[in-house]
Motif scaffolding. Structure first.
Motif, PDB file in Angstrom:
ATOM      1  N   SER A  38       8.234  20.065  -1.681  1.00 23.53           N
ATOM      2  CA  SER A  38       9.401  21.377  -1.741  1.00 23.53           C
ATOM      3  C   SER A  38      10.459  21.033  -1.975  1.00 23.53           C
ATOM      4  CB  SER A  38       8.748  22.693  -0.783  1.00 23.53           C
ATOM      5  OG  SER A  38       9.104  21.710   0.566  1.00 23.53           O
ATOM      6  N   ALA A 115      10.975  23.545   5.129  1.00 23.47           N
ATOM      7  CA  ALA A 115      10.750  24.966   5.822  1.00 23.47           C
ATOM      8  C   ALA A 115      10.471  25.901   4.423  1.00 23.47           C
ATOM      9  CB  ALA A 115      10.226  25.120   7.014  1.00 23.47           C
ATOM     10  N   TYR A 119       9.384  28.090   1.517  1.00 28.37           N
ATOM     11  CA  TYR A 119       9.622  29.892   1.471  1.00 28.37           C
ATOM     12  C   TYR A 119       9.817  30.344   0.616  1.00 28.37           C
ATOM     13  CZ  TYR A 119       9.863  34.070   3.263  1.00 28.37           C
ATOM     14  OH  TYR A 119      10.224  35.661   3.338  1.00 28.37           O
ATOM     15  N   ARG A 120      11.491  29.391  -0.328  1.00 28.31           N
ATOM     16  CA  ARG A 120      11.430  30.225  -0.825  1.00 28.31           C
ATOM     17  C   ARG A 120      11.052  29.993  -2.898  1.00 28.31           C
ATOM     18  NH1 ARG A 120      17.031  28.540   1.427  1.00 28.31           N
ATOM     19  NH2 ARG A 120      17.191  26.497   0.973  1.00 28.31           N
ATOM     20  N   LYS A 123       5.738  32.590  -0.747  1.00 27.36           N
ATOM     21  CA  LYS A 123       5.141  32.802   0.183  1.00 27.36           C
ATOM     22  C   LYS A 123       3.920  31.926   0.052  1.00 27.36           C
ATOM     23  CE  LYS A 123       7.217  37.343   2.178  1.00 27.36           C
ATOM     24  NZ  LYS A 123       8.503  37.658   1.181  1.00 27.36           N
ATOM     25  N   PHE A 126       4.993  28.139   0.898  1.00 24.56           N
ATOM     26  CA  PHE A 126       4.841  28.568   2.250  1.00 24.56           C
ATOM     27  C   PHE A 126       3.920  28.325   3.865  1.00 24.56           C
ATOM     28  CE2 PHE A 126       7.696  28.052   6.444  1.00 24.56           C
ATOM     29  CZ  PHE A 126       7.615  28.698   6.796  1.00 24.56           C
TER      30      PHE A 126
END
Ligand code: SF4
Length: 162
Positions: A38, A115, A119-120, A123, A126
């Motif tokens: 991420s 995190a 999330y970006r 979903k 995440f």
């Protein structure tokens, strides 16, 4: 330098079968992989802090915790018992709650670093990241901490020995 027997005075025999060390350590890998992915996709400027924090957790923290532990050099709740002698000699300093504050401080920092980027991405990504951390902390708690006699550790709600 204190002898092992002196350090182990009043400390129970090693309660962890060796397989526990491998399972709890391996359970951290999905969180490391998803966090790195991420940040690589959306937060590369955080990668040095992410890498540095994992390095601190696996090296500096061990000097203040595992090098002082009666299970130093043994298969224990993680592979750190076996890995620490490769980095630090056994310490005469007493194992204290303060030493564990390194892990207590670094774990939420590591979770929080990746995190927002997870999330970006989506979903679903995440949720996978959350599940990976739950897997790591749940496995460590269920297999490692549940057997651990070291009550000075803030993560440990099972132990007897202070
Ligand atoms: S029991 Fe915990 S503190 Fe002791 S060597 Fe293993 S991981 Fe480190």
């Amino acid at each position: 330098m204190k002898k092992v027997d002196e350090m182990r005075e009043g400390i129970p025999e090693n309660p962890w079968p060796p397989w526990v060390s491998f399972v709890t350590t391996a359970s951290a890998l999905p969180a490391v992989a998803l966090g790195t992915a991420s940040l690589w996709r959306g937060g590369r400027r955080k990668l040095p802090l992410w890498g540095g924090s994992w390095l601190a957790l696996t090296t500096v923290s061990r000097r203040h915790i595992c090098a002082r532990c009666p299970y130093y050099g043994e298969y224990c709740s993680t592979l750190f018992g076996k890995l620490t002698p490769l980095m630090w000699p056994r310490s005469d300093e007493p194992l204290s709650t303060r030493g564990f504050y390194w892990d207590v401080a670094l774990a939420p920092i590591l979770f929080a670093l990746a995190a927002p980027e997870a999330y970006r991405i989506s979903k679903r990504f995440f949720l996978a990241y959350l599940a990976a951390w739950a897997l790591f902390l749940g496995t460590l708690n269920g297999l490692g901490c549940r057997r651990c006699p070291l009550a000075m550790c803030p993560f440990n709600r099972f132990a007897r020995v202070t």
